[in-house]
Write a protein that holds these residues in place. Structure first.
Motif, PDB file in Angstrom:
ATOM      1  N   GLU A 162       3.815   9.700   9.348  1.00 53.31           N
ATOM      2  CA  GLU A 162       4.247   8.738  10.361  1.00 53.31           C
ATOM      3  C   GLU A 162       4.077   7.289   9.919  1.00 53.31           C
ATOM      4  OE1 GLU A 162      -0.053   9.905  11.433  1.00 53.31           O
ATOM      5  OE2 GLU A 162       1.744  10.846  10.580  1.00 53.31           O
ATOM      6  N   LEU A 163       3.325   7.047   8.845  1.00 50.39           N
ATOM      7  CA  LEU A 163       3.201   5.703   8.280  1.00 50.39           C
ATOM      8  C   LEU A 163       4.230   5.602   7.162  1.00 50.39           C
ATOM      9  CD1 LEU A 163      -0.707   5.406   8.058  1.00 50.39           C
ATOM     10  CD2 LEU A 163       0.794   4.873   9.995  1.00 50.39           C
ATOM     11  N   ALA A 164       5.431   5.218   7.529  1.00 48.33           N
ATOM     12  CA  ALA A 164       6.569   5.319   6.621  1.00 48.33           C
ATOM     13  C   ALA A 164       6.779   4.032   5.830  1.00 48.33           C
ATOM     14  CB  ALA A 164       7.833   5.639   7.426  1.00 48.33           C
ATOM     15  N   PRO A 165       7.409   4.118   4.668  1.00 47.98           N
ATOM     16  CA  PRO A 165       7.761   2.902   3.926  1.00 47.98           C
ATOM     17  C   PRO A 165       8.514   1.914   4.813  1.00 47.98           C
ATOM     18  CG  PRO A 165       8.106   4.813   2.545  1.00 47.98           C
ATOM     19  CD  PRO A 165       7.765   5.340   3.911  1.00 47.98           C
ATOM     20  N   ILE A 214       3.489  -0.786   3.933  1.00 45.14           N
ATOM     21  CA  ILE A 214       3.724   0.502   3.290  1.00 45.14           C
ATOM     22  C   ILE A 214       4.967   0.444   2.404  1.00 45.14           C
ATOM     23  CG2 ILE A 214       4.122   2.957   3.656  1.00 45.14           C
ATOM     24  CD1 ILE A 214       1.381   1.963   4.578  1.00 45.14           C
ATOM     25  N   THR A 215       4.798   0.859   1.155  1.00 42.24           N
ATOM     26  CA  THR A 215       5.916   0.873   0.211  1.00 42.24           C
ATOM     27  C   THR A 215       6.315   2.279  -0.227  1.00 42.24           C
ATOM     28  OG1 THR A 215       4.405   0.625  -1.669  1.00 42.24           O
ATOM     29  CG2 THR A 215       5.334  -1.406  -0.726  1.00 42.24           C
ATOM     30  N   ASP A 216       5.389   3.255  -0.077  1.00 42.61           N
ATOM     31  CA  ASP A 216       5.649   4.583  -0.647  1.00 42.61           C
ATOM     32  C   ASP A 216       4.676   5.589  -0.045  1.00 42.61           C
ATOM     33  OD1 ASP A 216       3.168   4.932  -2.618  1.00 42.61           O
ATOM     34  OD2 ASP A 216       3.870   2.864  -2.783  1.00 42.61           O
ATOM     35  N   TYR A 217       4.832   6.856  -0.428  1.00 43.21           N
ATOM     36  CA  TYR A 217       3.939   7.926   0.030  1.00 43.21           C
ATOM     37  C   TYR A 217       2.956   8.357  -1.060  1.00 43.21           C
ATOM     38  CZ  TYR A 217       6.427   8.774   4.445  1.00 43.21           C
ATOM     39  OH  TYR A 217       6.959   8.673   5.710  1.00 43.21           O
ATOM     40  N   ASP A 218       2.577   7.440  -1.947  1.00 43.39           N
ATOM     41  CA  ASP A 218       1.685   7.781  -3.045  1.00 43.39           C
ATOM     42  C   ASP A 218       2.289   8.987  -3.777  1.00 43.39           C
ATOM     43  OD1 ASP A 218      -0.753   6.792  -4.295  1.00 43.39           O
ATOM     44  OD2 ASP A 218      -1.636   8.722  -3.782  1.00 43.39           O
ATOM     45  N   CYS A 274       0.824  -1.203   0.000  1.00 43.22           N
ATOM     46  CA  CYS A 274       0.000   0.000   0.000  1.00 43.22           C
ATOM     47  C   CYS A 274       0.858   1.253   0.000  1.00 43.22           C
ATOM     48  CB  CYS A 274      -0.904   0.039   1.244  1.00 43.22           C
ATOM     49  SG  CYS A 274      -2.219  -1.180   1.241  1.00 43.22           S
ATOM     50  N   GLY A 275       0.265   2.349  -0.476  1.00 42.19           N
ATOM     51  CA  GLY A 275       0.864   3.657  -0.318  1.00 42.19           C
ATOM     52  C   GLY A 275       0.349   4.307   0.953  1.00 42.19           C
ATOM     53  N   SER A 276       1.066   5.294   1.452  1.00 42.79           N
ATOM     54  CA  SER A 276       0.724   5.956   2.712  1.00 42.79           C
ATOM     55  C   SER A 276       0.323   7.410   2.487  1.00 42.79           C
ATOM     56  CB  SER A 276       1.920   5.917   3.665  1.00 42.79           C
ATOM     57  OG  SER A 276       1.721   6.776   4.768  1.00 42.79           O
ATOM     58  N   PHE A 277      -0.686   7.855   3.243  1.00 41.70           N
ATOM     59  CA  PHE A 277      -1.096   9.252   3.252  1.00 41.70           C
ATOM     60  C   PHE A 277      -0.650   9.979   4.521  1.00 41.70           C
ATOM     61  CE2 PHE A 277      -4.680   7.574   0.509  1.00 41.70           C
ATOM     62  CZ  PHE A 277      -4.209   8.138  -0.672  1.00 41.70           C
ATOM     63  N   ARG A 278       0.122   9.312   5.354  1.00 45.47           N
ATOM     64  CA  ARG A 278       0.532   9.905   6.626  1.00 45.47           C
ATOM     65  C   ARG A 278       2.061   9.861   6.757  1.00 45.47           C
ATOM     66  NH1 ARG A 278      -3.735  12.265   6.616  1.00 45.47           N
ATOM     67  NH2 ARG A 278      -5.647  11.072   6.824  1.00 45.47           N
ATOM     68  N   ALA A 282      10.352   1.155  -9.225  1.00 44.70           N
ATOM     69  CA  ALA A 282      11.648   0.643  -8.761  1.00 44.70           C
ATOM     70  C   ALA A 282      11.798   0.817  -7.252  1.00 44.70           C
ATOM     71  CB  ALA A 282      12.781   1.347  -9.489  1.00 44.70           C
ATOM     72  N   ASP A 283      11.320   1.964  -6.737  1.00 41.27           N
ATOM     73  CA  ASP A 283      11.400   2.202  -5.295  1.00 41.27           C
ATOM     74  C   ASP A 283      10.485   1.247  -4.542  1.00 41.27           C
ATOM     75  OD1 ASP A 283      13.187   4.274  -5.719  1.00 41.27           O
ATOM     76  OD2 ASP A 283      11.614   5.802  -5.798  1.00 41.27           O
ATOM     77  N   ILE A 284       9.284   1.013  -5.095  1.00 40.09           N
ATOM     78  CA  ILE A 284       8.334   0.099  -4.458  1.00 40.09           C
ATOM     79  C   ILE A 284       8.929  -1.300  -4.362  1.00 40.09           C
ATOM     80  CG2 ILE A 284       6.128  -1.098  -4.805  1.00 40.09           C
ATOM     81  CD1 ILE A 284       4.998   1.494  -5.894  1.00 40.09           C
ATOM     82  N   ILE A 285       9.515  -1.768  -5.445  1.00 42.35           N
ATOM     83  CA  ILE A 285      10.091  -3.121  -5.449  1.00 42.35           C
ATOM     84  C   ILE A 285      11.194  -3.240  -4.408  1.00 42.35           C
ATOM     85  CG2 ILE A 285      11.427  -4.753  -6.835  1.00 42.35           C
ATOM     86  CD1 ILE A 285       9.804  -3.797  -9.272  1.00 42.35           C
ATOM     87  N   ARG A 286      11.987  -2.194  -4.262  1.00 39.89           N
ATOM     88  CA  ARG A 286      13.065  -2.215  -3.281  1.00 39.89           C
ATOM     89  C   ARG A 286      12.504  -2.361  -1.861  1.00 39.89           C
ATOM     90  NH1 ARG A 286      15.815   1.174  -5.773  1.00 39.89           N
ATOM     91  NH2 ARG A 286      14.896   3.057  -4.888  1.00 39.89           N
ATOM     92  N   VAL A 287      11.446  -1.625  -1.537  1.00 42.74           N
ATOM     93  CA  VAL A 287      10.841  -1.731  -0.211  1.00 42.74           C
ATOM     94  C   VAL A 287      10.116  -3.071  -0.057  1.00 42.74           C
ATOM     95  CG1 VAL A 287       9.199  -0.692   1.398  1.00 42.74           C
ATOM     96  CG2 VAL A 287      10.585   0.773  -0.050  1.00 42.74           C
TER      97      VAL A 287
END
Length: 291
Positions: free
Chosen positions: A95-98, A208-212, A89-93, A224-229
């Motif tokens: 404090e909810l970090a990758p 969490i994989t990203d900040y949308d 999922c992507g994060s909207f907060r 690429a960043d998502i796959i890394r996380v």
């Protein structure tokens, strides 16, 4: 008492469960078509478990084409009692970090191209999804995550989008600021609704994989960043799953929140007016109430 069987529906990056004893992949036929893949079943620390890769091995299904009804029917058909959904999922907060996990408890469903119910013309039913996840199962996921050393947040609203594209900046800001959502994904709906119709306890673990696209310091979503996380999240998810058998046990009582009785008063169609063909398709999902 009922024999526990825990199913894990694995999302992006999660394609197996480690350590299953007697593990075997089995094809399960359903009246709703083929599930996403064969189901891997076995036992872990004396508790029966099953694993279904949501997108299929090799990631062949898009979020829209995942056969959600077949997946839930197949799990119910083999005796599953509890479903743990694991998804990126992507994060909207801030404090909810990758790399963090969120135990989701609410959804806003913005999908539009998917079959969302087992019921319909000839057998109409209305189940409550006011509280779409099972608190008992969510408790276990939270405890398991902490035991596995995962940074986990309890509670959050998941915006389910159709995809497969990611959000525009305007959409991301609306979901975050106007709608108050916490995470965004593409696959927990209609999965959670169908699990409720099938009287299965359901919990959602958002990885969490990203900040949308809303975050000014991170810009748009990069695959690429998502796959890394995801690679790091995968090992965390497997560690979480390994803790679940001892927390849930080999036998369980009735769900204290009524997930396993969701159809008790839900079917509206008079018995003499029910479509026999649809009733036959509901044998696994609703056999308890349809006889």
């Amino acid at each position: 008492m009922t024999e526990t069987m825990i199913a894990v529906i694995g999302g992006s990056g999660i394609y197996e469960i480690d350590g299953l004893e007697g593990a075997a992949w089995t094809k399960v036929e359903t009246p709703w078509g083929d599930p996403s893949d064969e189901i891997l079943s076995g036992s872990l620390n004396g508790v029966k478990m099953a694993f279904l890769p949501r997108h299929g091995r090799g990631h062949v299904h898009s979020p829209t084409t995942v056969p959600y009804r077949a997946n839930i029917d197949a799990l119910k058909r083999i005796g599953v009692t509890d479903i743990i959904s694991v998804s990126a999922c992507g994060s909207f907060r801030e404090e909810l970090a990758p790399g963090d996990f969120v135990i989701v408890d609410q959804f806003i469903d913005r999908t539009f191209a998917r079959e969302k119910s087992f019921f319909g013309t000839g057998c109409v039913a209305h189940v409550s999804v006011a509280h779409p996840t099972c608190p008992r199962l969510s408790d276990a996921c939270e405890t398991a995550a902490k035991s596995a050393g995962v940074k986990v947040h309890r509670g959050g609203t998941y915006l389910a989008m159709e995809g497969p594209q990611f959000s525009t900046l305007a959409e991301s800001l609306m979901y975050k600021n106007s709608w108050g959502c916490d995470v965004i994904g593409m696959t927990n709906m209609p999965e959670a609704k169908l699990a409720r119709e099938a009287e299965l306890c359901y919990a959602s673990v958002a990885m969490i994989t990203d900040y949308d696209s809303w975050h000014p310091a991170h810009g748009e979503v990069e695959v690429a960043d998502i796959i890394r996380v995801l690679q790091g999240n995968s090992s965390k998810a497997k560690a979480l799953v390994s803790q679940l058998p001892k927390l849930l046990g080999a036998e369980r009582d009735d769900c204290p929140h009524g997930c396993d009785k969701a159809l008790e008063f839900a079917i509206m169609t008079a018995p003499e007016m029910r479509d026999p063909a649809l009733v036959a398709k509901l044998d696994a999902v609703a056999g308890r109430v349809l006889g």
